[in-house]
Design an enzyme around this catalytic site. Sequence first.
Site, PDB file in Angstrom:
ATOM      1  CG  ASP A 160      -1.866   1.099   1.341  1.00  0.00           C
ATOM      2  OD1 ASP A 160      -2.363   1.527   0.294  1.00  0.00           O
ATOM      3  OD2 ASP A 160      -2.124   1.565   2.474  1.00  0.00           O
ATOM      4  CG  ASN A 409       3.997  -4.869   6.871  1.00  0.00           C
ATOM      5  OD1 ASN A 409       3.846  -4.599   8.058  1.00  0.00           O
ATOM      6  ND2 ASN A 409       3.057  -4.618   5.965  1.00  0.00           N
ATOM      7  CD  GLU A 410      -0.491  -6.014   7.306  1.00  0.00           C
ATOM      8  OE1 GLU A 410      -0.977  -5.988   6.162  1.00  0.00           O
ATOM      9  OE2 GLU A 410      -0.983  -5.407   8.269  1.00  0.00           O
ATOM     10  CG  ASN A 463       0.887  -4.596  11.129  1.00  0.00           C
ATOM     11  OD1 ASN A 463       1.578  -4.286  12.088  1.00  0.00           O
ATOM     12  ND2 ASN A 463       1.326  -4.565   9.882  1.00  0.00           N
ATOM     13  CE1 TYR A 465      -4.536   0.367  10.138  1.00  0.00           C
ATOM     14  CE2 TYR A 465      -3.696  -1.832   9.659  1.00  0.00           C
ATOM     15  CZ  TYR A 465      -3.497  -0.464   9.767  1.00  0.00           C
ATOM     16  OH  TYR A 465      -2.262   0.076   9.497  1.00  0.00           O
ATOM     17  CE1 TYR A 469      -8.773  -0.487   5.125  1.00  0.00           C
ATOM     18  CE2 TYR A 469      -7.011  -1.179   6.598  1.00  0.00           C
ATOM     19  CZ  TYR A 469      -7.452  -0.433   5.523  1.00  0.00           C
ATOM     20  OH  TYR A 469      -6.572   0.360   4.836  1.00  0.00           O
ATOM     21  CD  GLU A 501       0.931  -1.451   9.481  1.00  0.00           C
ATOM     22  OE1 GLU A 501      -0.226  -1.491   8.994  1.00  0.00           O
ATOM     23  OE2 GLU A 501       1.959  -1.728   8.834  1.00  0.00           O
ATOM     24  CD1 TRP A 546      -1.086   2.755   8.259  1.00  0.00           C
ATOM     25  CD2 TRP A 546       1.011   2.173   8.756  1.00  0.00           C
ATOM     26  NE1 TRP A 546      -0.402   2.648   7.079  1.00  0.00           N
ATOM     27  CE2 TRP A 546       0.889   2.297   7.357  1.00  0.00           C
ATOM     28  CE3 TRP A 546       2.260   1.833   9.302  1.00  0.00           C
ATOM     29  CZ2 TRP A 546       1.962   2.076   6.487  1.00  0.00           C
ATOM     30  CZ3 TRP A 546       3.313   1.621   8.431  1.00  0.00           C
ATOM     31  CH2 TRP A 546       3.148   1.736   7.044  1.00  0.00           C
ATOM     32  CE  LYS A 565      -5.876   2.969   7.714  1.00  0.00           C
ATOM     33  NZ  LYS A 565      -5.726   2.794   6.250  1.00  0.00           N
TER      34      LYS A 565
HETATM   35  C1  GCB Z   1      -1.517  -2.459   6.527  1.00  0.00           C
HETATM   36  C2  GCB Z   1      -0.197  -2.339   5.865  1.00  0.00           C
HETATM   37  C3  GCB Z   1       0.141  -0.894   5.526  1.00  0.00           C
HETATM   38  C4  GCB Z   1      -1.098  -0.185   5.001  1.00  0.00           C
HETATM   39  C5  GCB Z   1      -2.142  -0.192   6.097  1.00  0.00           C
HETATM   40  C6  GCB Z   1      -3.440   0.491   5.666  1.00  0.00           C
HETATM   41  O1  GCB Z   1      -1.842  -3.423   7.152  1.00  0.00           O
HETATM   42  O2  GCB Z   1       0.849  -2.913   6.594  1.00  0.00           O
HETATM   43  O3  GCB Z   1       1.170  -0.877   4.576  1.00  0.00           O
HETATM   44  O4  GCB Z   1      -0.828   1.098   4.558  1.00  0.00           O
HETATM   45  O5  GCB Z   1      -2.455  -1.499   6.426  1.00  0.00           O
HETATM   46  O6  GCB Z   1      -3.574   1.678   5.907  1.00  0.00           O
HETATM   47  O7  GCB Z   1      -4.265  -0.157   5.053  1.00  0.00           O
END
Ligand code: GCB
Length: 592
Positions: A160, A409-410, A463, A465, A469, A501, A546, A565
Amino acid sequence: MLKPRPTPTREQSSLNGLWSFCIDSRAGEQPWNAPLPGPLEAAVPASFNDQFIDPAIRDHVGWVYYQREVQVPRGWVGDRVLLRFDAVTHEAVVYADGERVGAHVGGYTPFDVDLTEHVTPGRTFRLTVAVNNQLTNETIPPGTVHETENGVRKQKYLHDFYNYAGIPRSVYLHSIPTSHVDDVTVTTRRQGTTGLVDYRVETTGSGRVTVALRDEDGAEVASLEGDHGTLGVPEARLWQPGAAYLYELDVQLHQEGRVVDHYTVPIGIRTVEVRGNEFLINGEPFYFKGFGKHEDSAVRGKGHDDAYLVHDTQLLEWINANSFRTSHYPYAEEVLEYADRHGIVVIDETAAVGLNLGVEGGLAGRPTTPSFSAETFNDATQAAYAQHVRELIARDKNHPSVVMWCLANEPASNEEGAREFFAPIVDLARELDPTRPLTYAVVMFANVGNDRIVDLFDVISLNRYYGWYVFSGDLDSAETYLRRDISSWVDAYDKPVMMTEYGADTQPGAHSIWDAPWTEEYQSALLAMHHRVFDEFPQFVGEQIWNFADFQTSNGIHRVEGNKKGIFTRDRKPKAAAHELRRRWRAFGDRK
Ligand code: GCB
């Protein structure tokens, strides 16, 4: 790999500035054999993309060419003449007067090209660098190239952030003596109040090696002869988070009573250790407060910029952060040197982002093909990854600010094949650096039940959200799920857990009195909810939001001029949440 540094035996000349520039479709056959056609010039260091207004250049997929004349200083007769590229994204082929003199794959680590046999001190030569920005299933990071119905080549990738490319870091011509110091490796320990500095020097050419350690006042505190050994520093001043102290290790190579090479490495005496669920720096529990960042700014893309380095660090200090993660690739070495001098703690991440076909552009989908297979991420991908890890650790091993390697990462750590893919990389990292803990950032849909690799690592970095999300706009449910998720890791492993994150896209100036995603209030409320939950867990060792600042991404309906973000805007203005974080982190003091 030693960074070029001017010393009494080494010189360098910067090649930063304006270079001729051309994309492959306009460059003709073998453009390295003649001056590049057309009037374009591109700035180095900077990504080329946003410098130009022509969309065919900005979104070009394939080779581009950079070219300039280079004067070799006449005093370099008898020395080796090298070109250092701090990074060329993602692949480079280098030509001197039309002759191919070197190549490198991997967009975020440095490389040297030895020009000694190809150029003459006192003369100029035409330097051409062919740069390829394509990502495939066998590059780190990965991607795929396809052609549209209209015959236009498009680059797709799973990460991303925009696929900025070009020559984003400094380029030097530099000289080193024929017999020289090739590498220096330093690790540090403590015995009571004495600091122990273990060193190893590799040389080309025989000779006697001497080392001397000087403090910040230039006073010699220890010295030894030999290419390896341990220097003892009584009453050593430690490198501490927020209170850096650097010694200088002076390395000399002698032949027949003469110093033939001289190199100095700044070092910090400090220890890092994971014990149970604590992360210890100098034996003291450390709590990470900070951000995942990006190398990203308007116009220069991922180009390194000292002014942004200074300003970003000022903002980190203003907000009372103590650390950041180099998401999602190794940053310019100047960034680590600065962190060394200013006591900022760094989690150093590889460019292994997107090894997961279940994620695209920050959004989770359902993988249609397995991530690890002969057609997807395969042995060649793993070999490229191993090479990248070698180059990263070779570059960054001596930086005291770097306290942990984040190997990915992920990744698709929940998928079949993950263990076979990552275990050898973990072994390699441990062999190259037995002193630093390892982690990787765990994707949201990898959980305690299905993750296949977490036991290989020292620190669990999540990480997550919740409230963005998933449970978007419903912080109440988000809180319940977040608490349950963290509990599950804490209960299953006796390891430190941190959040690498969490956050919410936020449009500065959007406001609401309700929990409305995209508003400044919502970002603050989402962070406050997370912090409430984190504070319930004594096993928690850190929070990195993040993101530090808004940044550019590929196009997508979930992105508005990129990812929003950031706690700061792309031009580094604080959003409302910045002030609340500043208060929280100030109150934190030395909580742990
Ligand atoms: C994630 C990623 C990061 C993205 C973020 C997002 O999990 O590691 O690179 O920018 O989510 O904002 O979706």
